[in-house]
Design a protein around this motif. Structure first.
Motif, mmCIF file in Angstrom:
data_model
loop_
_atom_site.group_PDB
_atom_site.id
_atom_site.type_symbol
_atom_site.label_atom_id
_atom_site.label_comp_id
_atom_site.label_asym_id
_atom_site.label_seq_id
_atom_site.Cartn_x
_atom_site.Cartn_y
_atom_site.Cartn_z
ATOM 1 N N ALA A 1 0.843 -1.203 0.000
ATOM 2 C CA ALA A 1 0.000 0.000 0.000
ATOM 3 C C ALA A 1 0.872 1.245 0.000
ATOM 4 C CB ALA A 1 -0.906 0.014 1.228
ATOM 5 N N ASN B 1 -3.536 0.620 -3.834
ATOM 6 C CA ASN B 1 -4.184 0.097 -2.621
ATOM 7 C C ASN B 1 -5.492 -0.641 -2.922
ATOM 8 O OD1 ASN B 1 -2.157 1.691 -1.611
ATOM 9 N ND2 ASN B 1 -3.417 2.711 -0.064
ATOM 10 N N HIS C 1 -6.893 -9.025 3.424
ATOM 11 C CA HIS C 1 -6.485 -7.655 3.123
ATOM 12 C C HIS C 1 -5.915 -7.035 4.390
ATOM 13 C CE1 HIS C 1 -8.673 -7.576 -0.740
ATOM 14 N NE2 HIS C 1 -9.598 -8.261 -0.099
ATOM 15 N N SER D 1 -5.821 -3.994 6.383
ATOM 16 C CA SER D 1 -6.493 -2.709 6.515
ATOM 17 C C SER D 1 -5.765 -1.887 7.582
ATOM 18 C CB SER D 1 -7.959 -2.925 6.880
ATOM 19 O OG SER D 1 -8.619 -1.672 6.932
ATOM 20 N N SER D 2 -6.350 -0.778 7.937
ATOM 21 C CA SER D 2 -5.677 0.103 8.890
ATOM 22 C C SER D 2 -6.685 0.668 9.879
ATOM 23 C CB SER D 2 -5.017 1.250 8.124
ATOM 24 O OG SER D 2 -4.780 2.345 8.989
ATOM 25 N N LYS E 1 -8.637 1.976 2.624
ATOM 26 C CA LYS E 1 -8.789 0.812 3.501
ATOM 27 C C LYS E 1 -10.270 0.513 3.750
ATOM 28 C CE LYS E 1 -4.406 0.011 3.879
ATOM 29 N NZ LYS E 1 -3.852 -1.160 3.148
ATOM 30 N N GLU F 1 -12.258 -2.965 3.025
ATOM 31 C CA GLU F 1 -13.086 -3.669 4.012
ATOM 32 C C GLU F 1 -14.462 -4.003 3.435
ATOM 33 O OE1 GLU F 1 -13.067 -1.856 7.894
ATOM 34 O OE2 GLU F 1 -10.878 -1.928 8.032
ATOM 35 N N CYS G 1 -10.282 -9.031 6.725
ATOM 36 C CA CYS G 1 -9.318 -7.931 6.811
ATOM 37 C C CYS G 1 -8.624 -7.982 8.166
ATOM 38 C CB CYS G 1 -10.028 -6.584 6.713
ATOM 39 S SG CYS G 1 -10.663 -6.248 5.066
ATOM 40 N N VAL H 1 -7.058 -5.527 10.577
ATOM 41 C CA VAL H 1 -7.009 -4.078 10.784
ATOM 42 C C VAL H 1 -5.826 -3.776 11.702
ATOM 43 C CG1 VAL H 1 -8.314 -2.058 11.499
ATOM 44 C CG2 VAL H 1 -9.527 -4.052 10.587
#
Lengths: 239, 73
Positions: free
Chosen positions: A84, A106, A132, A134-135, A152, A156, A175, A177
């Motif tokens: 990303a 991304n 994935h 994610s953040s 992100k 999701e 995901c 996170v």
């Protein structure tokens, strides 16, 4: 297990690749450039680590470069969408070019990779796992991260719907996170910004990269076969 | 070619726990006669592409076995 991972040359992607390799899995790694780290991995895991150069800006060559040339007829059991770009700025300064470029890397190219990962899983009858990265920024706002966080959030939503659409075929999507880690991605933050971010977590420190990588490995393997459509927070308990 | 397509169709049906085909003709409709749903059609596409290198749904809808055969010939 054959695992396809993007962004394996550094940071979290490298740690994830090593976590799988140390357990004897086969890693198909992608990154833009062939770094020293990539050479070391290729030497240390000659029959386990495979690598090709791919720039995720390019969503046109996913099928030919990644799936035909690199993976060929091998089954993919898990895909880790890790790579990303973090473009941060105030919304009032938003640059359209930087935004589009970040969405290519991304979101758009990863979505096209998922298309071919699912096709690969259907062909081989694999009950695979799509993951994935994610953040936490998608859930807790941070000044300057609106554009990045939105990529992100898109992942999701895509993951939740992937899980719903392909669950019947035994294909899972989740995901992870992640909270703020001490990787190159967060290296532009000042010490004060860092301190403020860590104060917003229960554990008051940066998220351990290994903890994120181990969670990825758990979600990739069969032990997590009842977990799909979830966002799993590895964020030091962000408050 | 017909035999190979029949075999692919039956693989997809078996994978979904559906009854396989014994008779086979080009007028059979994929959804109404064979009983494929959208997920089955996705798997069918992938299996035909692996065999013949052609994505049958890339440029429009395919309704019958005959239309598949026309695309891959």
């Amino acid at each position: 297990m054959n695992v396809l991972i993007t962004g394996v040359s550094k940071g979290l992607g490298l740690t994830i690749a090593l976590t799988f390799l140390k357990d004897g899995h086969f890693v198909f790694g992608l990154s833009r450039s062939r770094t020293k780290t990539i050479d070391t991995l290729l030497e240390e895991y000659p029959n386990k680590f495979f690598w090709t150069s791919y720039d995720l800006q390019n969503y046109k060559m996913v099928k030919s470069k990644i799936f035909k040339e690199f993976i060929g007829n091998k089954p993919i059991h898990s895909f880790v969408n890790n790579a990303a770009i973090a473009y941060d700025d105030l919304i009032t300064n938003l640059s359209d070019e930087a935004l589009i470029s970040m969405y290519n890397v991304n979101v758009f190219t990863p979505m096209i990779i998922v298309k071919y990962v699912i096709r690969n899983m259907l062909l081989h009858g694999t009950h695979g796992s799509i993951i994935h990265i994610s953040s936490i920024s998608a859930h807790t706002g941070y000044k300057g991260l609106a554009m990045y966080a939105s990529t992100k959030g898109a992942l999701e939503a895509f993951s939740k719907n992937t899980a719903r659409e392909w669950g019947e075929k035994g294909i899972r999507s989740n995901c992870i996170v992640a909270g703020f880690m001490e990787t190159e991605m967060s290296s532009a933050l000042s010490n004060e910004q860092r301190y403020r971010i860590y104060q917003r977590t229960s554990l008051k420190k940066p998220v351990d990269v290994n903890s994120v990588a181990e969670t990825v490995k758990f979600i990739a393997n069969e032990n997590s076969n009842s977990i799909t459509g979830q966002n799993i927070f590895v964020d030091n308990g962000t408050i | 070619m017909d035999d190979k397509i029949l075999q692919i169709i039956n693989t997809v049906l078996t994978n979904r726990g559906k009854k396989t085909l014994e008779v086979f003709n080009r007028d059979l409709r994929l959804r109404d006669d064979i009983g494929f749903d959208s997920l089955d059609l996705a798997e069918l596409t992938v299996r035909i592409e692996a065999e013949y290198g052609i994505d049958i749904f890339e440029d429009g809808i395919v309704n019958t076995v005959g239309e598949i055969l026309k695309k891959i010939k």
